[in-house]
Enzyme design. Structure first.
Site, PDB file in Angstrom:
ATOM      1  N   HIS A 181       7.668  -5.957   2.953  1.00 36.59           N
ATOM      2  CA  HIS A 181       6.803  -5.085   2.167  1.00 36.59           C
ATOM      3  C   HIS A 181       6.136  -5.809   0.998  1.00 36.59           C
ATOM      4  CE1 HIS A 181       5.313  -1.196   0.873  1.00 36.59           C
ATOM      5  NE2 HIS A 181       5.787  -1.385  -0.334  1.00 36.59           N
ATOM      6  N   SER A 215       0.755  -0.098  -1.561  1.00 37.68           N
ATOM      7  CA  SER A 215       1.957   0.720  -1.454  1.00 37.68           C
ATOM      8  C   SER A 215       1.713   2.101  -2.076  1.00 37.68           C
ATOM      9  CB  SER A 215       3.134  -0.008  -2.101  1.00 37.68           C
ATOM     10  OG  SER A 215       4.351   0.638  -1.802  1.00 37.68           O
ATOM     11  N   ASP A 261       8.281  -4.794   7.721  1.00 36.63           N
ATOM     12  CA  ASP A 261       8.421  -3.994   6.505  1.00 36.63           C
ATOM     13  C   ASP A 261       9.579  -3.009   6.663  1.00 36.63           C
ATOM     14  OD1 ASP A 261       8.103  -2.275   4.290  1.00 36.63           O
ATOM     15  OD2 ASP A 261       5.922  -2.494   4.316  1.00 36.63           O
TER      16      ASP A 261
END
Length: 272
Positions: free
Chosen positions: A237, A145, A208
């Protein structure tokens, strides 16, 4: 007629100006919601001097059988304590693991920022390549991320052995706007990924809702070197590993074996 058009243009200009001001004032607090530290420093905890003057906390998980060091950058709502289980699992799956903290996270000094994240990863890279004498081709960056931002930036400028991106974004602002609407951006990965020549493994969840799937697709398409991907259908996610552990570990292992098969013979990295 002209008055109506003028009103529309003025309204759009005011809205755009408000967006610019909001991004300027609040971007850091939205990108870096640094949580309270979930750990305390252990004896002999690695502390890295960063180029910006901060002291960066790191952790090393050795693996005598490993051929590569995984240099891991976590997400924006994590720290090394919350990432510990993933780090242990990666070590158990054939890697030596070196993970670093961001400024203002965990027990690192400073305040979080884009430049601070770059500086923290630079400190970790120098620690491995200069102090520990690990060849750059033995270092694989893993950006989870937010961690994808520093990873792509470093990979676009320095030699590495490979790059793994999980849930990475085109740029920080485009997570919200989808398109580049502002004259500047944070972690502009899409403008840098084309300079990365190291092999890429891109992992992204199709469902996501935090960093939509098209971010992973476009980053993958823009990378010019050898590449593999794992698109996970029924995941979001933060739960790719939990939703599809077999596929995740299979992709990680295939990538690791690809790096071994294409690398020149070299010594083990277990002396990190």
């Amino acid at each position: 007629m002209l008055d109506g058009v003028l009103v529309i243009l003025m309204t759009l200009a005011a809205a755009y100006g408000s967006l610019v001001v909001f991004a300027w004032l609040f971007a850091n607090s939205l990108i870096f919601p640094a949580p309270p530290s979930t750990y305390v420093d252990a004896p002999n905890q690695p502390k890295l001097p960063a180029p910006d003057g901060n002291t960066i906390t790191a952790v090393f998980l050795p693996n005598p059988a490993a051929s590569h060091v995984l240099l891991f950058g976590h997400g924006n709502k994590m720290d090394l304590g919350k990432a510990d289980q993933r780090l242990q699992q990666l070590r158990d799956h054939g890697w030596a693991v070196f993970a670093y903290e961001y400024p203002g996270y965990g027990t690192s000094s400073g305040q979080p920022s884009e430049a601070g994240c770059y500086s923290a990863l630079a400190a970790a890279y120098v620690y491995l390549t200069k102090l520990k004498q690990i060849p750059s081709e033995k270092i694989v960056l893993y950006g989870l991320s937010l961690g994808g931002g520093p990873a792509v930036d470093l990979a676009s400028r320095e030699p590495i052995g490979g790059l793994i991106l999980e849930g990475a974004f085109l740029s920080a602002f485009r997570v919200v706007t989808h398109w580049k609407l502002l004259p500047w951006d944070r972690f502009d990965n899409i403008s840098k990924i084309g300079r990365v020549r190291a092999p890429l493994l891109s992992i992204h969840a199709r469902q996501d809702q935090t960093v939509p799937f098209f971010h992973g697709q476009r980053l993958f398409a823009a990378h010019p070197g050898p590449k593999q991907h794992l698109w996970v259908a029924d995941a979001h996610h933060n739960n790719i590993l939990e939703a599809s552990p077999a596929a995740y570990w299979d992709a990680i292992e295939r990538f690791r074996l690809q790096l071994i098969s294409t690398a020149a013979p070299a010594s083990s990295v277990s002396t990190v």
